[in-house]
Scaffold this motif. Sequence first.
Motif, PDB file in Angstrom:
ATOM      1  N   GLY A   1       0.821  -1.210   0.000  1.00  0.00           N
ATOM      2  CA  GLY A   1       0.000   0.000   0.000  1.00  0.00           C
ATOM      3  C   GLY A   1       0.855   1.260   0.000  1.00  0.00           C
ATOM      4  O   GLY A   1       0.554   2.225  -0.712  1.00  0.00           O
ATOM      5  N   PHE A   2       1.925   1.255   0.782  1.00  0.00           N
ATOM      6  CA  PHE A   2       2.834   2.412   0.810  1.00  0.00           C
ATOM      7  C   PHE A   2       3.501   2.619  -0.551  1.00  0.00           C
ATOM      8  O   PHE A   2       3.622   3.748  -1.024  1.00  0.00           O
ATOM      9  N   VAL A   3       3.943   1.526  -1.173  1.00  0.00           N
ATOM     10  CA  VAL A   3       4.615   1.630  -2.477  1.00  0.00           C
ATOM     11  C   VAL A   3       3.663   2.202  -3.526  1.00  0.00           C
ATOM     12  O   VAL A   3       4.040   3.081  -4.311  1.00  0.00           O
ATOM     13  N   LEU A   4       2.436   1.706  -3.552  1.00  0.00           N
ATOM     14  CA  LEU A   4       1.463   2.201  -4.521  1.00  0.00           C
ATOM     15  C   LEU A   4       1.149   3.673  -4.283  1.00  0.00           C
ATOM     16  O   LEU A   4       1.054   4.463  -5.233  1.00  0.00           O
ATOM     17  N   ALA A   5       0.995   4.050  -3.020  1.00  0.00           N
ATOM     18  CA  ALA A   5       0.699   5.448  -2.694  1.00  0.00           C
ATOM     19  C   ALA A   5       1.828   6.367  -3.121  1.00  0.00           C
ATOM     20  O   ALA A   5       1.600   7.454  -3.670  1.00  0.00           O
ATOM     21  N   MET A   6       3.055   5.945  -2.914  1.00  0.00           N
ATOM     22  CA  MET A   6       4.207   6.774  -3.266  1.00  0.00           C
ATOM     23  C   MET A   6       4.349   6.924  -4.777  1.00  0.00           C
ATOM     24  O   MET A   6       4.634   8.012  -5.279  1.00  0.00           O
ATOM     25  N   ASN A   7       4.153   5.840  -5.511  1.00  0.00           N
ATOM     26  CA  ASN A   7       4.345   5.891  -6.954  1.00  0.00           C
ATOM     27  C   ASN A   7       3.221   6.609  -7.682  1.00  0.00           C
ATOM     28  O   ASN A   7       3.479   7.369  -8.619  1.00  0.00           O
ATOM     29  N   PHE A   8       1.990   6.395  -7.250  1.00  0.00           N
ATOM     30  CA  PHE A   8       0.857   7.003  -7.945  1.00  0.00           C
ATOM     31  C   PHE A   8       0.557   8.418  -7.460  1.00  0.00           C
ATOM     32  O   PHE A   8      -0.076   9.197  -8.162  1.00  0.00           O
ATOM     33  N   GLY A   9       1.023   8.754  -6.256  1.00  0.00           N
ATOM     34  CA  GLY A   9       0.738  10.081  -5.722  1.00  0.00           C
ATOM     35  C   GLY A   9       1.917  11.024  -5.725  1.00  0.00           C
ATOM     36  O   GLY A   9       1.827  12.140  -5.197  1.00  0.00           O
ATOM     37  N   VAL A  10       3.016  10.615  -6.355  1.00  0.00           N
ATOM     38  CA  VAL A  10       4.257  11.397  -6.283  1.00  0.00           C
ATOM     39  C   VAL A  10       4.098  12.801  -6.850  1.00  0.00           C
ATOM     40  O   VAL A  10       4.656  13.766  -6.305  1.00  0.00           O
ATOM     41  N   ASN A  11       3.338  12.970  -7.906  1.00  0.00           N
ATOM     42  CA  ASN A  11       3.202  14.287  -8.531  1.00  0.00           C
ATOM     43  C   ASN A  11       2.382  15.261  -7.689  1.00  0.00           C
ATOM     44  O   ASN A  11       2.530  16.480  -7.820  1.00  0.00           O
ATOM     45  N   ARG A  12       1.521  14.736  -6.839  1.00  0.00           N
ATOM     46  CA  ARG A  12       0.662  15.592  -6.001  1.00  0.00           C
ATOM     47  C   ARG A  12       1.266  15.843  -4.623  1.00  0.00           C
ATOM     48  O   ARG A  12       0.838  16.756  -3.924  1.00  0.00           O
ATOM     49  N   MET A  13       2.234  15.049  -4.242  1.00  0.00           N
ATOM     50  CA  MET A  13       2.801  15.138  -2.893  1.00  0.00           C
ATOM     51  C   MET A  13       3.966  16.112  -2.834  1.00  0.00           C
ATOM     52  O   MET A  13       4.672  16.315  -3.818  1.00  0.00           O
ATOM     53  N   LYS A  14       4.157  16.658  -1.650  1.00  0.00           N
ATOM     54  CA  LYS A  14       5.376  17.405  -1.370  1.00  0.00           C
ATOM     55  C   LYS A  14       6.507  16.414  -1.100  1.00  0.00           C
ATOM     56  O   LYS A  14       6.258  15.250  -0.748  1.00  0.00           O
ATOM     57  N   THR A  15       7.716  16.881  -1.239  1.00  0.00           N
ATOM     58  CA  THR A  15       8.873  16.015  -0.968  1.00  0.00           C
ATOM     59  C   THR A  15       8.845  15.520   0.474  1.00  0.00           C
ATOM     60  O   THR A  15       9.143  14.352   0.745  1.00  0.00           O
ATOM     61  N   SER A  16       8.467  16.386   1.406  1.00  0.00           N
ATOM     62  CA  SER A  16       8.422  15.992   2.821  1.00  0.00           C
ATOM     63  C   SER A  16       7.391  14.890   3.054  1.00  0.00           C
ATOM     64  O   SER A  16       7.620  13.988   3.873  1.00  0.00           O
ATOM     65  N   THR A  17       6.263  14.941   2.344  1.00  0.00           N
ATOM     66  CA  THR A  17       5.245  13.899   2.471  1.00  0.00           C
ATOM     67  C   THR A  17       5.768  12.574   1.945  1.00  0.00           C
ATOM     68  O   THR A  17       5.570  11.516   2.559  1.00  0.00           O
ATOM     69  N   LEU A  18       6.459  12.634   0.819  1.00  0.00           N
ATOM     70  CA  LEU A  18       7.028  11.422   0.237  1.00  0.00           C
ATOM     71  C   LEU A  18       8.072  10.819   1.170  1.00  0.00           C
ATOM     72  O   LEU A  18       8.164   9.598   1.309  1.00  0.00           O
ATOM     73  N   GLN A  19       8.838  11.667   1.819  1.00  0.00           N
ATOM     74  CA  GLN A  19       9.847  11.181   2.764  1.00  0.00           C
ATOM     75  C   GLN A  19       9.197  10.475   3.950  1.00  0.00           C
ATOM     76  O   GLN A  19       9.658   9.411   4.389  1.00  0.00           O
ATOM     77  N   MET A  20       8.114  11.045   4.476  1.00  0.00           N
ATOM     78  CA  MET A  20       7.415  10.420   5.600  1.00  0.00           C
ATOM     79  C   MET A  20       6.845   9.064   5.199  1.00  0.00           C
ATOM     80  O   MET A  20       6.888   8.104   5.978  1.00  0.00           O
ATOM     81  N   LEU A  21       6.304   8.988   3.983  1.00  0.00           N
ATOM     82  CA  LEU A  21       5.777   7.711   3.502  1.00  0.00           C
ATOM     83  C   LEU A  21       6.894   6.679   3.354  1.00  0.00           C
ATOM     84  O   LEU A  21       6.693   5.493   3.630  1.00  0.00           O
TER      85      LEU A  21
ATOM     86  N   GLY B   1      14.405  16.152  -5.386  1.00  0.00           N
ATOM     87  CA  GLY B   1      14.229  15.632  -4.031  1.00  0.00           C
ATOM     88  C   GLY B   1      13.330  14.413  -4.012  1.00  0.00           C
ATOM     89  O   GLY B   1      13.594  13.436  -3.301  1.00  0.00           O
ATOM     90  N   LYS B   2      12.262  14.441  -4.810  1.00  0.00           N
ATOM     91  CA  LYS B   2      11.361  13.287  -4.893  1.00  0.00           C
ATOM     92  C   LYS B   2      12.065  12.113  -5.561  1.00  0.00           C
ATOM     93  O   LYS B   2      11.866  10.952  -5.177  1.00  0.00           O
TER      94      LYS B   2
END
Length: 246
Positions: free
Chosen positions: A82-102, A217-218
């Motif tokens: 679930g984390f992997v899917l969220a990171m890959n599909f949501g990368v364009n909408r997320m901030k770098t800090s959010t991606l780091q937390m995930l 950064g992402k």
Amino acid sequence: MANWNDPQPGSGFGASPSLDGRTAGRAAYDMGLRRHMLSIYNYMASGVLLSGVVALLFATSGFAAQVLTTPLRWVIILAPLGFVLAMNFGVNRMKTSTLQMLYWGFCTVMGLSMSSLFLVFTGASIATTFFATAAAFAGLSLYGYTTKKDLSGFGTFLIMGLVGILVASLFNLFFASSALQLVISVLGVLIFAGLTAYDTQMLKNQYYQLRGTDFVGKAVVLGALSLYLDFINMFQFLLSFLGDRR
């Protein structure tokens, strides 16, 4: 990679302005690339360390033996996906800090999932296999970084092989064949060994496209995730036929 043509020697004494500019540009690019790849490796290594610590603590506390025998184990097993899917599909909408937390969240739940290894294999064999995997990973990643050979042609082949072992693994859940499991483990080690070199080269080449953009950064986080998965899967497949069971 950038196409750096060999400068033609100029007339007179000293380097020409064009030569100086190209040399400085090449040096700046190489320095930026090294920083970029070092950041990826730091994230990846820190993630592996975090997962290892979480796995060890969860197993030695006794909670792993209790939780992993209940239906809650499926939540722990599927959470990393679930984390992997969220990171890959949501990368364009997320901030770098959010991606780091995930990413750190992913490493934590992976640790919980991998705690089962301490219940099946001896600590000595886990440690031996881990260091063997680390040495192999370092060599393969170094090859992917330094080789002049284009590895992109191997990508499709390796992905097809990965799909094949996933299908075979699902098939073996019902038939529980030890021979098939051995074949899956050997092929898994070879496929993720190839992916380590391939992904390293792809990440190196990717920097040329992304340098100077906000996506760098992402890219570091996603690059670390790719190498983390290569390392962990190679380790688990190697452990499945080299590890000593309790």
